[in-house]
Enzyme design. Structure first.
Site, short mmCIF file in Angstrom:
data_model
loop_
_atom_site.label_atom_id
_atom_site.label_comp_id
_atom_site.label_asym_id
_atom_site.label_seq_id
_atom_site.Cartn_x
_atom_site.Cartn_y
_atom_site.Cartn_z
N HIS A 167 -13.71 -21.58 26.43
CA HIS A 167 -15.16 -21.43 26.29
C HIS A 167 -15.50 -20.98 24.89
O HIS A 167 -14.73 -20.25 24.27
CB HIS A 167 -15.74 -20.47 27.34
CG HIS A 167 -15.38 -19.04 27.16
ND1 HIS A 167 -16.13 -18.18 26.41
CD2 HIS A 167 -14.34 -18.31 27.62
CE1 HIS A 167 -15.58 -16.98 26.42
NE2 HIS A 167 -14.48 -17.03 27.15
N ASP A 179 -11.95 -14.25 22.04
CA ASP A 179 -12.60 -14.55 23.32
C ASP A 179 -13.81 -15.41 23.08
O ASP A 179 -14.91 -14.92 22.99
CB ASP A 179 -12.99 -13.25 24.02
CG ASP A 179 -13.50 -13.48 25.43
OD1 ASP A 179 -13.30 -14.57 25.94
OD2 ASP A 179 -14.09 -12.55 26.00
N GLU A 213 -19.33 -19.05 29.74
CA GLU A 213 -18.36 -18.36 30.57
C GLU A 213 -18.72 -16.90 30.67
O GLU A 213 -18.62 -16.29 31.72
CB GLU A 213 -16.96 -18.52 29.99
CG GLU A 213 -15.84 -18.03 30.90
CD GLU A 213 -15.50 -16.55 30.76
OE1 GLU A 213 -14.77 -16.03 31.61
OE2 GLU A 213 -15.95 -15.90 29.79
N GLU A 214 -19.14 -16.33 29.54
CA GLU A 214 -19.50 -14.91 29.53
C GLU A 214 -20.70 -14.65 30.43
O GLU A 214 -20.98 -13.51 30.78
CB GLU A 214 -19.79 -14.44 28.10
CG GLU A 214 -18.64 -14.62 27.12
CD GLU A 214 -17.41 -13.78 27.43
OE1 GLU A 214 -17.43 -13.01 28.40
OE2 GLU A 214 -16.42 -13.91 26.69
N GLU A 240 -7.85 -17.99 28.16
CA GLU A 240 -8.79 -16.89 28.13
C GLU A 240 -8.31 -15.77 27.23
O GLU A 240 -7.24 -15.84 26.63
CB GLU A 240 -8.97 -16.35 29.56
CG GLU A 240 -10.31 -16.70 30.16
CD GLU A 240 -11.48 -16.16 29.37
OE1 GLU A 240 -11.34 -15.20 28.59
OE2 GLU A 240 -12.59 -16.68 29.57
N HIS A 316 -14.62 -8.01 23.14
CA HIS A 316 -16.07 -7.94 23.33
C HIS A 316 -16.78 -6.97 22.37
O HIS A 316 -17.83 -6.43 22.71
CB HIS A 316 -16.44 -7.56 24.79
CG HIS A 316 -16.32 -8.72 25.74
ND1 HIS A 316 -16.73 -8.66 27.03
CD2 HIS A 316 -15.85 -9.97 25.55
CE1 HIS A 316 -16.51 -9.83 27.61
NE2 HIS A 316 -15.96 -10.63 26.73
#
Ligand SMILES: *[C@@H]1O[C@H](CO)[C@@H](O)[C@H](O)[C@H]1NC(C)=O
Ligand SMILES: *[C@@H]1O[C@H](CO)[C@@H](O)[C@H](O)[C@H]1NC(C)=O
Length: 869
Positions: A167, A179, A213-214, A240, A316
């Protein structure tokens, strides 16, 4: 096809220039893209792409010569992350990144067009809804999020497809290099290599670059439930991240389908996998989820889930930048994925996977060199054989002639009791230390100084175990350096490991291979060394050979322990304000100490004295405790080399509450502050005095989700939050919420239909009052899914632009209960402005500047509007 104009046109290779142009276009003509084709949720760009690709290709060609795979990947990674955070709905995600990916894919298509394969590109903009039980119960609605699906197949076409998923969207305020941009970069190059391959593939591959996706797995749901290619997909591989860089680990496979694990075992160049990880992850202890769940539950497709796990501290956050990802990591991931995909698309089993569906595999790698894998059935037999051998070994001793056998059994039982008691007492003592540290306000001191947790809890645990056994030796047994006792305590460890082996095997857990190794190797070593031990006791030669015999299971076990700490230490930085991290950490360290020390316990009985080692451990403990209690070990760090940021959410919010008559009951604005971890605002207050406990808020139980704009339904994890008064927010495109209709149905419910127009991310909260309940709604499969506290959370998001959101629910009112004075239901809608001008305010800017460098405040603008009916 609405993706063509803004995305496929343009001749610039310079991505940032493209960004400015696209942003300008977007702001001047906000409705154009959706107006182009409002009905089609999926559009094929292939033809259009052909006509514009030539110019791109010519312009970019010089860049492609003489570069290797990983440096090419790095270039993609840098390009994708250069636009900054890419939340769903932002032009960065929907236009710039999509544009870049399409451009690269087109380059590959043109370059390899003369080869054996054909490449079809489809930009899908699905709309859909689903409910899952993740985070206690959760419903999602998405409108026109983006998927780029690339189908690579032999020129004659393919019947069966492999799916590779990455993603490119990110959470707000993180550049999302690991990510998950790096995975998309790797996938581009894997696509390139496979498309260019001179031997034709047997099956096809769909490379899915998913753009939401998030947003809790929306785009993958859109693909697997709606895309025409989905039903040909036989298996998937998902890339991922739960950390930044390092090796990527296989952390789940299946369900069942052992041939997938075998494919990884055969093909992966640098394997890194253990079935323990899979079983831990699937038990739900780790609070995150991946697209794996969607493909498994909504597509019924088996697959492999791969993720980067190291350095989860900065996952993140703003530190997830491309320069932190080593080229080695990229190369390794690329090698593995290319090899596994290549293996699978030539495999017979992919075509007829139903035949190979059943059974599980036990698998684990040894030092990343080889993967050991065998069917779970074989594992069960093996485990029981090892257990039987252990019982034979013990039974032989118990059946010694005279009363020696009986005495042995009695001694074994007492010794087992002492060992178990020592562990229990140790755990209690270490937990008391953890409690003290918590009360002293020094929680999470190990967050930036990991070794300190070993020095404090590890030395306390080890010291206590040794002390108890020394006392037992001196006071209870009254001997020293006794080798019969030494032998006995070896048997105790063997027996206990063997019990856990039998128990785990009976539970059907593949992880039982760990105690199996921890029984088989020590037992074999002991039997081989029996003679030496009998004649000379714990001689140097015995000790060295014993250690060598234990080396393999121990090295593997230590490695598993390392993975546990690698994963759980950073998770403590984002597990909310309620879980005391000291308790978790102290327990983990103590358990690790107990496990590791088990086969060394008997040395305590063989040794003459443990005075020195006890003194050593005691001093380490006392020194560390002094350091910790004086606050010399600060949990967080902003150092660029190894940041350990404290995570804080700041939502500048305006709230409006309406009463049953539709009148505004109250109205306020403020900065709503949420800490991600147990230390709350303790370390923030000295830097920003107005963020102190005088502004702590409490949950208003009569308002949906406590009356605050929760972005995820995690109020049970972060019960402590703060609300600092601030001026009203005024986003350019405020939420328009209205009740379209309210009618009594023939079956006695009240059906209410609403329309909402607002930003890309909104949350809908429903709280039926006493005497009423939701019976059905327009989301998921129609059955309302409530969360842990009985409220309903709907996560809404849309792509670049979307029509007005219309939804309805039916509410059942029970006649014979007294009517709640507040009506039958409270409905609240909150908006989240994650990007662009609307996401910033002067107050946010001002306070963000004052956060210390070791903090990572993630901020955006929200509104919360509540209505009662
Ligand atoms: C594509 O194939 C050609 C010829 O086999 C080779 O020279 C080239 O390096 C390949 N490119 C990639 C990216 O694999
Ligand atoms: C605590 O915060 C309030 C409101 O933000 C502020 O008025 C007060 O001065 C703060 N207290 C201290 C001790 O700084």
């Amino acid at each position: 096809c609405h993706c063509k104009k803004t995305i496929c046109q343009g001749r610039l290779c310079d991505f940032l220039a493209e960004k400015q142009r696209a942003t300008a276009e977007l702001t001047s003509e906000p409705n154009r893209t959706s107006a182009a084709n409002p009905t089609s949720s999926s559009c094929f760009c292939k033809e259009k792409m052909n006509s514009v690709s030539f110019s791109y290709h010519m312009g970019c060609l010089p860049l492609f010569t003489l570069v290797t795979l990983s440096s090419q990947c790095r270039r993609h990674l840098e390009q994708i992350t250069s636009v900054g955070p890419r939340p769903v709905g932002s032009p960065e995600n929907e236009v710039l990144t999509v544009g870049y990916l399409l451009e690269q894919i087109e380059n590959i298509r043109v370059e390899t067009a003369a080869g054996h394969h054909q490449l079809t590109v489809d930009v899908q903009r699905p709309t859909g809804t689903f409910s899952i039980d993740f985070l206690g119960g959760f419903t999602s609605f998405y409108d026109r999020v983006t998927n780029i699906a690339v189908r690579l197949e032999p020129k004659g076409g393919a019947q069966h497809l492999m799916l590779a998923n990455c993603h490119f969207d990110t959470v707000a305020n993180s550049p999302g290099a690991s990510d998950d941009a790096v995975s998309c970069a790797v996938m581009l190059e894997v696509l390139h290599s496979l498309a260019n391959q001179s031997t034709p593939l047997h099956h096809g591959v769909v490379f899915l670059f998913n753009g939401a996706e998030e947003n809790i797995l929306q785009a993958s749901h859109g693909f697997i439930t709606q895309h025409p290619w989905a039903e040909q997909v036989r298996a998937f591989i998902n890339l991922e991240a739960a950390g930044v860089g390092g090796k990527e680990v296989v952390f789940q496979t299946g369900p069942e389908n052992p041939w997938l694990v075998q494919a990884y075992v055969h093909a992966a160049k640098h394997p890194f996998a253990s079935v323990v990880g899979q079983e831990v992850f699937q038990s739900g202890i780790i609070p995150s989820d991946t697209d794996f769940r969607i493909y498994r539950d909504f597509g019924n497709i088996p697959g492999i889930d791969l993720a980067f796990i190291e350095n989860g501290f900065i996952y993140h956050t703003k530190y997830d930048t491309s320069d932190r990802i080593l080229t080695d990591s990229i190369q390794r991931a690329g090698d593995n994925i290319l090899a596994v995909l290549r293996y699978l698309v030539t495999s017979e089993k992919l075509a007829d996977s139903s035949e190979y569906r059943h059974g599980n595999m036990v698998f684990f790698d040894l030092l990343g060199v080889v993967v050991v894998a065998y069917p779970a059935r074989v594992g069960t037999i093996l485990n029981y054989m090892v257990a039987a051998a252990t019982f034979l070994y013990l039974a032989k001793k118990a059946s010694l002639p005279g009363n020696r056998g009986g005495r042995y059994l009695r001694d074994l039982a007492y010794a087992t009791g002492i060992a178990v008691l020592s562990w229990f007492v140790t755990l209690m003592l270490v937990l008391i230390v953890a409690l003290l540290v918590t009360l002293l306000g020094r929680s999470m001191f190990w967050y930036n100084h990991f070794y300190a947790s070993i020095c404090l809890y590890g030395s306390a645990a080890m010291g206590k175990i040794i002390l108890i056994h020394t006392l037992a030796k001196n006071l209870y047994y009254g001997v020293s350096g006794d080798f019969i006792l030494g032998d006995l305590y070896f048997d105790v460890s063997l027996l206990l490991w063997c019990c856990s082996l039998v128990w785990l095997t009976q539970q059907g857990l593949c992880s039982a291979y760990v105690p199996m190794l921890m029984v088989a190797f020590p037992l074999a070593t002991k039997l081989l060394l029996a003679k030496e031990f009998k004649h000379r006791g714990a001689s140097l030669k015995y000790s060295v050979l014993y250690l060598l015999g234990l080396a393999l299971p121990y090295v593997h076990f230590m490695f598993l322990i390392w993975v546990v700490f690698e994963i759980f230490t950073p998770i403590m930085g984002r597990s909310g304000t309620e879980i005391p991290p000291e308790v978790v950490m102290a327990s983990l360290v103590t358990l690790a100490t107990i496990f590791i020390s088990s086969f060394f316990l008997h040395f305590i009985y063989l040794a003459r004295s443990t005075k020195w080692i006890l003194t050593g451990l005691g001093s380490v403990f006392i020194l560390t405790f002094l350091f910790v209690s004086c606050g010399l070990l600060f949990p967080y760090s902003g150092s660029p080399e190894s940041p350990r940021p404290k995570r804080v959410f700041l939502q500048h919010t305006t709230r409006t509450f309406h009463d049953l008559q539709g009148q505004v009951e109250s109205h306020d604005s403020g900065l709503w502050i949420n800490s991600f971890d147990f230390t709350c605002i303790q370390h923030v207050t000295p830097h920003i005095p107005e963020i102190n406990d005088s502004i702590r808020t409490s949950c208003r139980e009569d308002r949906p989700f406590c009356g605050y704009p929760w972005f995820l339904p995690v109020k049970f994890l972060s019960k402590k939050n703060w609300y600092l008064p601030a001026p009203e927010v005024s986003p350019g495109a405020p939420v328009e919420f209205s009740l379209l209709s309210r009618e009594e149905t023939r079956w006695g419910t009240v059906k209410m239909t609403f329309s909402v127009k607002g930003p890309s991310h909104m949350s809908l909260y429903l709280m039926p009052h006493r005497g009423a309940s939701l019976s059905t709604w327009s989301f998921g499969d129609g059955t309302p899914q409530f969360d842990l506290s009985g409220e309903y959370f709907v996560f809404y998001s849309h792509g670049l632009d979307a029509p007005t959101w219309i939804f309805w629910f039916e509410i059942q009112v029970y006649r014979n209960t007294d009517v709640c004075p507040e009506g039958m239901i409270s409905v609240a809608i909150s908006s989240h402005y994650f990007f662009g001008e609307d996401s910033r305010t002067a107050q946010l800017e001002e306070i963000l500047h004052r956060f210390p460098t070791w903090a990572f405040p993630s901020s955006w603008v929200s509104t919360y509007d509540m209505y009662r009916y």
